[in-house]
Every structure is written in C-alpha cells, then in structure tokens.
Design an enzyme around this catalytic site. Structure first.
Site, mmCIF file in Angstrom:
data_model
loop_
_atom_site.group_PDB
_atom_site.id
_atom_site.type_symbol
_atom_site.label_atom_id
_atom_site.label_comp_id
_atom_site.label_asym_id
_atom_site.label_seq_id
_atom_site.Cartn_x
_atom_site.Cartn_y
_atom_site.Cartn_z
ATOM 1 N N GLU A 1 -28.806 17.321 7.509
ATOM 2 C CA GLU A 1 -30.147 16.850 7.179
ATOM 3 C C GLU A 1 -31.112 17.014 8.344
ATOM 4 O O GLU A 1 -32.167 16.371 8.381
ATOM 5 C CB GLU A 1 -30.092 15.374 6.747
ATOM 6 C CG GLU A 1 -29.738 14.398 7.852
ATOM 7 C CD GLU A 1 -28.232 14.179 8.007
ATOM 8 O OE1 GLU A 1 -27.857 13.127 8.558
ATOM 9 O OE2 GLU A 1 -27.439 15.056 7.583
ATOM 10 N N ASN B 1 -26.572 10.577 -0.145
ATOM 11 C CA ASN B 1 -25.426 11.372 -0.594
ATOM 12 C C ASN B 1 -24.330 10.477 -1.175
ATOM 13 O O ASN B 1 -23.724 10.798 -2.211
ATOM 14 C CB ASN B 1 -24.865 12.192 0.566
ATOM 15 C CG ASN B 1 -25.580 13.532 0.721
ATOM 16 O OD1 ASN B 1 -26.175 14.039 -0.225
ATOM 17 N ND2 ASN B 1 -25.529 14.103 1.913
ATOM 18 N N ASP C 1 -28.944 17.521 -2.210
ATOM 19 C CA ASP C 1 -29.454 18.893 -2.025
ATOM 20 C C ASP C 1 -30.881 19.033 -2.556
ATOM 21 O O ASP C 1 -31.714 19.736 -1.976
ATOM 22 C CB ASP C 1 -28.533 19.891 -2.732
ATOM 23 C CG ASP C 1 -27.198 20.066 -2.016
ATOM 24 O OD1 ASP C 1 -27.097 19.612 -0.856
ATOM 25 O OD2 ASP C 1 -26.283 20.646 -2.621
ATOM 26 N N ASP D 1 -34.982 14.644 11.609
ATOM 27 C CA ASP D 1 -33.796 14.187 10.900
ATOM 28 C C ASP D 1 -34.228 13.270 9.762
ATOM 29 O O ASP D 1 -35.065 12.368 9.944
ATOM 30 C CB ASP D 1 -32.863 13.438 11.862
ATOM 31 C CG ASP D 1 -31.543 13.100 11.214
ATOM 32 O OD1 ASP D 1 -30.659 13.967 11.210
ATOM 33 O OD2 ASP D 1 -31.401 11.970 10.699
#
Length: 369
Positions: A283, A248, A257, A240
């Site tokens: 993620e 974000n 992204d 992770d």
C-alpha cells in the site's frame, strides 16, 4: 497475384531528370567528336558539317527539348516519352555513324532506361522500339541495308530479346530485394513493439498501472545525476495508505485492490506530467517532484492528501480512507539511500503523530488540515 510496387521513395522524377541530363551531355560530346572528325575527314567540309553536325544535332536537340517540355509539364506518359527519345537517339547516332559498329550498342540504352522504372511493360516497349528501329535502319538506310543481311537481322533481334530477358531478370531480383527489405523492416518494427511492451510490463505495476519498484530506482538514479549536474530542485514523497491492513482483513484483498487502484489514480491525476509516480510495494507509493520549491512540493502533497481523504469508497464502511506522507528534498552530494531514508523517516513521523498528514524535514510538527 497483386501488382508489385516499389517503395514510394524510389520515384521516377529524380531519375527522369538525370536521364535528360545524360541526353544533353551525349549531344555535347557528339558535337565535340564530330568537330574533331571534321579536321580529318576527306569529305568536303561544308557537306560534313551539314550532314554530320548540324542536321543530327538539330534532330537530337528537338527530341530532347520535347522530352524536357513533357517533363516540366508533368505529362502522364513522360516515362514512355523518355524511352522513345532514347530509341530515336540510337537511331540517329547509328544512321549518321553507320561505319562505327560499336554504336549498335546504343540500342541497349533504352532498355537500361526502361529497367529503372521497374515495370515489365516498359521493358517490352523498349524492346519493341529497338527492334523496329534496327529493322527500319537495316532495311531502308542506303548504306546499312547493304551491310546487314537476314541472318544479321535475326541475330540482332535475338540479342535484343536476350537483353530484355536479362533486364526483366534484374527487375525480378529487385522485387525480391524490396520484399526482403520490407519484411526485415516489418520484423524490426514488430520486435521494437514487442520490446516496448515487454519493457513496459517489466517496469509497470500490473494492478495500478503505475511504475513499479524497479522503474522508480532507475528513474531516481538518472534524475539525481541530472539534479547534481544542473542544480534544479528534486523532492521525494513516500506515501502509505493508513490502516490498509484492516481493510484487507475486513473486506478481503479484492476490495483492497479496488481501493488501491482508486487511490493510485487519484495520486497520478493530481500531480503534474513532469512528476514521477510509482507503486513502491503493498500500500506504499512514491512520488518524485521536479523543478519546484520545497514549499510548493509540500502544498501539492497536501492537495493530494485532501483529495484522497474525500474519495468515496462504497465497497467499505469506513468513513474515510487516508494517507500519510513523508517528504524529503534533495541536497547536493546526498546519497540516494539517504534521500530515500529521509522521506521514509518523515513518513514514520507522520504515522506516529496521528496519520493523515504530510511531514517534511523542514517542519518540526505535522501539518493537519
């Protein structure tokens, strides 16, 4: 219109060999029949043997031997030579056994041979040779010229012409069948390509190019069955990206992204081709490591962690973007859900202990370098 061609595997070499073999069989059968006939003939035996066995057999053997030589030397016009040999065969058999009207059917033998080559020019060549053979025999043969009048000649030519048309019709149907077969093969290949592309799209994450959640479970089912059967080691890592929500929220999903794709590539580039990498969601990534020890799996994941920690991300101001990883080794009889939960629980331990580390069930504390 362009020239029509049959598939390469329908070559003439094998057929020419078979036709030459038939010629030799016909010679042998012809000799056997004449030997039997010699027991019943009213002609003087020496004359019969000379006229009906020796002379025609020598001629036949000479012609077939020439065709054999041409075949072995791979003469360019071997197909034409074989058609000519078949016509001469018919001429000799008819001239010697003129009283046997059934042998006139041997004139169709060259046509059948020419049809095998699937070339109209060769069919018309056989028609021309057969017509010439018949006209010469019916005009100059001392007996046959008294047995065939003008109407017989016209009728035979019409029969030969009709047979030629039938042979060409058969060839045309053959071309149609080959065309349909080629189209069916092309459609099948196109379908296979589309099916492969669709399958890849269904099982691939569009953003990172890694396998997706569904492909991961399909692969894990197969791999765990093999591991249970053949007893080789399998490990599952759940990874992770640390603090990804903050990236974000701060820079937007477009920048997020870009970071995701960069990290996904780093993971894939730093495991082996025998390992399976997938984006599990958001993620989070999963990696299945095959046929290495638990210590080797841990070392490999540490290497991946360090590579990702050192990645440069010019789009964001954070000094480093890191990952946390939980590792679980498969134990015989372990259910796939327990296998995944083991790795997932180790991931949560890594998060609680400060992130940017690899935790495995075999270690009580996180290893942080």
């Amino acid at each position: 219109m362009g020239k029509k061609h049959l598939p390469a595997h329908l070559n003439h070499i094998a057929w020419n060999r078979k036709i030459l073999n038939v010629f030799w069989v016909v010679i042998f059968v012809s000799v056997c029949v004449e030997v039997i006939n010699s027991c019943f003939t009213s002609r003087p035996l020496e004359e019969f043997i000379e006229m009906y066995i020796v002379l025609p057999t020598i001629l036949l053997i000479f012609m077939v031997s020439f065709a054999e030589w041409s075949f072995k030397k791979k003469i360019k016009y071997i197909d034409t030579i074989i058609i000519w040999t078949a016509s001469m065969f018919s001429a000799i058999l008819i001239s010697v056994h003129y009283e046997m009207y059934v042998l006139y059917t041997s004139l169709f033998f060259p046509m059948l041979i020419s049809t095998i080559y699937f070339k109209k020019k060769k069919v018309w060549l056989s028609f021309a040779l057969n017509t010439l053979t018949y006209l010469l025999l019916s005009t100059f043969h001392p007996v046959l010229k008294t047995m065939n009048d003008l109407m017989d000649q016209i009728s035979m030519i019409c029969i030969l012409l009709t047979s030629t048309a039938i042979c060409i019709g058969i060839m045309s149907r053959g071309y149609e069948m080959v065309k349909e077969l080629n189209k069916a093969q092309a459609d099948h290949q196109d379908l296979m390509v589309k099916s492969t592309i669709m399958e890849k799209q269904v099982k691939t994450d569009a953003l990172t190019g890694l396998y997706n959640h569904m492909a991961f479970y399909e692969y894990m089912d197969v791999l765990l069955l093999q591991a249970e059967t053949y007893h080789y080691p399998v490990h599952l890592a759940v990874m992770d990206i640390d603090n990804f929500k903050k990236i974000n929220d701060t820079y937007g999903h477009g920048i997020g992204d870009i970071v995701l794709k960069r990290i996904a590539k780093a993971i894939k580039d730093n495991v082996t081709t025998d390992d399976f990498v997938a984006r599990y969601g958001g993620e989070e990534f999963v990696v299945i490591l095959n046929d290495i020890s638990e210590e080797e799996a841990f070392t490999l994941l540490e290497k991946v962690r360090l590579v990702i920690q050192r990645l440069e991300h010019p789009e964001v101001k954070e000094e480093h973007i890191t990952i946390s990883t939980g590792l679980q080794t498969y134990r015989r009889g372990m259910h796939k859900q327990a296998f995944f939960e083991g790795a997932d629980n180790s991931l949560y331990v890594a998060k609680r202990q400060g992130k940017n580390r690899v935790i495995t069930e075999g270690y009580s504390e996180a290893i942080h370098i």
